[in-house]
Design a protein around this motif. Structure first.
Motif, PDB file in Angstrom:
ATOM      1  N   VAL A 393       0.833  -1.202   0.000  1.00 53.98           N
ATOM      2  CA  VAL A 393       0.000   0.000   0.000  1.00 53.98           C
ATOM      3  C   VAL A 393       0.868   1.252   0.000  1.00 53.98           C
ATOM      4  CG1 VAL A 393      -1.637   1.351   1.369  1.00 53.98           C
ATOM      5  CG2 VAL A 393      -2.005  -1.100   1.049  1.00 53.98           C
ATOM      6  N   SER A 394       1.956   1.228   0.772  1.00 53.61           N
ATOM      7  CA  SER A 394       2.871   2.380   0.790  1.00 53.61           C
ATOM      8  C   SER A 394       3.553   2.578  -0.553  1.00 53.61           C
ATOM      9  CB  SER A 394       3.922   2.206   1.890  1.00 53.61           C
ATOM     10  OG  SER A 394       4.881   1.207   1.539  1.00 53.61           O
ATOM     11  N   ALA A 395       3.667   1.493  -1.335  1.00 51.69           N
ATOM     12  CA  ALA A 395       4.263   1.554  -2.673  1.00 51.69           C
ATOM     13  C   ALA A 395       3.222   1.865  -3.745  1.00 51.69           C
ATOM     14  CB  ALA A 395       4.963   0.244  -2.993  1.00 51.69           C
ATOM     15  N   LYS A 396       2.001   2.273  -3.289  1.00 55.69           N
ATOM     16  CA  LYS A 396       0.922   2.696  -4.173  1.00 55.69           C
ATOM     17  C   LYS A 396       0.301   1.549  -4.967  1.00 55.69           C
ATOM     18  CE  LYS A 396       2.364   7.515  -4.642  1.00 55.69           C
ATOM     19  NZ  LYS A 396       3.304   7.472  -3.520  1.00 55.69           N
ATOM     20  N   VAL A 397       0.380   0.344  -4.412  1.00 57.63           N
ATOM     21  CA  VAL A 397      -0.295  -0.807  -5.026  1.00 57.63           C
ATOM     22  C   VAL A 397      -1.736  -0.848  -4.513  1.00 57.63           C
ATOM     23  CG1 VAL A 397      -0.370  -3.323  -5.190  1.00 57.63           C
ATOM     24  CG2 VAL A 397       1.834  -2.124  -5.263  1.00 57.63           C
ATOM     25  N   LEU A 398      -2.682  -0.972  -5.441  1.00 57.77           N
ATOM     26  CA  LEU A 398      -4.090  -1.095  -5.080  1.00 57.77           C
ATOM     27  C   LEU A 398      -4.368  -2.562  -4.778  1.00 57.77           C
ATOM     28  CD1 LEU A 398      -6.604   0.729  -4.868  1.00 57.77           C
ATOM     29  CD2 LEU A 398      -7.151   0.080  -7.228  1.00 57.77           C
ATOM     30  N   LEU A 399      -4.890  -2.832  -3.576  1.00 56.89           N
ATOM     31  CA  LEU A 399      -5.103  -4.209  -3.154  1.00 56.89           C
ATOM     32  C   LEU A 399      -6.540  -4.672  -3.294  1.00 56.89           C
ATOM     33  CD1 LEU A 399      -2.927  -4.461   0.093  1.00 56.89           C
ATOM     34  CD2 LEU A 399      -2.280  -4.950  -2.267  1.00 56.89           C
TER      35      LEU A 399
END
Length: 408
Positions: A393-399
């Motif tokens: 999430v901190s790496a801007k990945v949408l989960l």
């Protein structure tokens, strides 16, 4: 021929040591290596990463195989699905200019209606992408070993302890401190280490893509026995053979057949483009699916919008607009080897899902997830999914993906 030979025991020098070893320098391997390095730093654990690539060009099928189309990272209904490294690598692929299909609406603040009309994909230059990826990996501190084939593994108590490589320097060993990520495309490390694997039994159709220049135009020609936009000019070969992609003699035959196909296809096209000449041909076989891991979970194409407790990313269906899938971490590792993960074409999935997950964007999604898990946990029998998800999430990945998004 059923003969065999017995050779003396080999003494292999341990030349390298790393925390995470990534085997295979395609898009999945690039993403996994970058992610492992970044995730290690993010959690305060310096992570030495070695990336093995048996050729001398990064990118795998995307570059050496001339599959130079970064397929959609949106749902086809105006909503971006993939962020993080998947979007970063798309942008990197065209940092020196796109070859075709520049996604203006997506990269230049277009309207929602404009994004609905044209999906977020692009065609890139193979050579420029490979060099850009190499630069980025070096900036992240990844040690690249070109010309290094993973020939064997040593396993002790369910863990890979060494990767044996073969290259110009002969046989050498890499000592593994934490984890290995199989991004070979053929699940070679899985097979070598004793992890359970499955072979794609339908085999691969012949493909022979090439670039050509003629009539002041440089373009990609997608030719193959079954896969061509110009079928009437592609009747030179009628070979219906399927290729497993897992046998040396068979692969040699496939490449020779592809070369013959390219020249015949080009000569036919000269009827309309008299000065057409090939400028680039693929330097690796253009395979789709060969062998994969049998993981703790095996996602299927029917599982649209299904949520998992161990989700580590999401991705769209590149073949049609609408469906979005969550990626469970449990599809990236199995029961047999506790420090082995997979990404790209090697992950677990049914045959129908395999066709969706084998492409560039999903290779990047799975690579980023595997790299993060390798750096943060290493031992997949002791997974800290909350920490992995927090980093992603901190790496801007949408989960997560709410189905309502596609209806807005």
């Amino acid at each position: 021929m059923n003969k065999s030979i017995i050779t003396e025991s080999l003494s292999t020098p341990v030349r390298y040591k790393c925390d995470v070893c990534v085997a295979g320098g395609g898009v999945a391997g690039i993403a996994a290596s970058i992610s492992a390095a970044r995730a290690g730093r993010a959690v305060g654990r310096k992570t030495d990463v070695i990336l093995l690539e048996k050729s001398f060009m990064l990118g795998g099928l995307a570059t050496a195989g001339l599959v130079t189309i970064y397929l959609p990272i949106c749902d086809g209904k105006g909503r971006q699905v993939c962020y993080g490294l998947t979007e970063e690598l798309l942008r990197l692929s065209i940092e020196h200019g796109a070859e075709a299909d520049y996604p203006t609406a997506w990269l230049e603040n277009g309207s929602y209606d404009e994004k609905r009309k044209k999906r977020f994909f692009v065609q890139f230059n193979a050579q420029l992408f490979a060099i850009s990826a190499e630069r980025l990996l070096k900036e992240e501190g990844v040690h690249i070993l070109y010309g290094a084939s993973a020939a064997a593994t040593t396993v002790k108590d369910g863990r890979i302890t060494n990767i044996i490589i073969e290259g110009k320097g002969g046989r050498e060993a890499i000592e593994i401190e934490r984890a290995v990520i199989d991004t070979t495309g053929d699940a070679d490390i899985c097979k070598q280490s004793g992890a359970k694997t499955e072979i794609y039994r339908d085999g691969n159709k012949l493909a022979a893509w090439y670039y050509g220049y003629g009539m002041r135009e440089h373009k990609l020609y997608m030719c193959g026995v079954h896969d061509t936009p110009d079928k009437e000019k592609n009747t030179d070969l009628k070979d219906e053979k399927r290729y497993s992609g897992l046998d040396t003699a068979e692969l040699s035959e496939m490449v020779e057949t592809a070369h013959a196909h390219i020249i015949n296809n080009l000569l036919k096209r000269r009827e309309d483009i008299p000065d057409l000449v090939p400028t680039t041909i693929g330097t690796i076989p253009q395979l789709r699916m060969t062998r994969r891991l049998v993981g703790k979970s095996t996602p299927d194409i029917s599982e649209e919008y299904i949520s998992y407790p161990d989700t580590v990313g999401i991705y769209p269906n590149w073949r049609k607009r609408g469906p979005v899938y969550e990626l469970p971490l449990s599809a990236l590792y199995g029961d047999e080897i506790e420090n082995l993960l997979t990404a790209g074409r090697c992950i677990s999935g049914t045959d129908a899902m395999w066709d969706i997950t084998r492409v560039i964007p999903v290779c990047a999604v799975t690579g980023e997830a595997a790299g993060a898990a390798a750096a943060i946990c290493g031992n997949m029998k002791n997974v800290n999914i909350e920490e992995i998800q927090s980093y992603l999430v901190s790496a801007k990945v949408l989960l997560r993906w709410e189905k309502e998004n596609e209806q807005k």
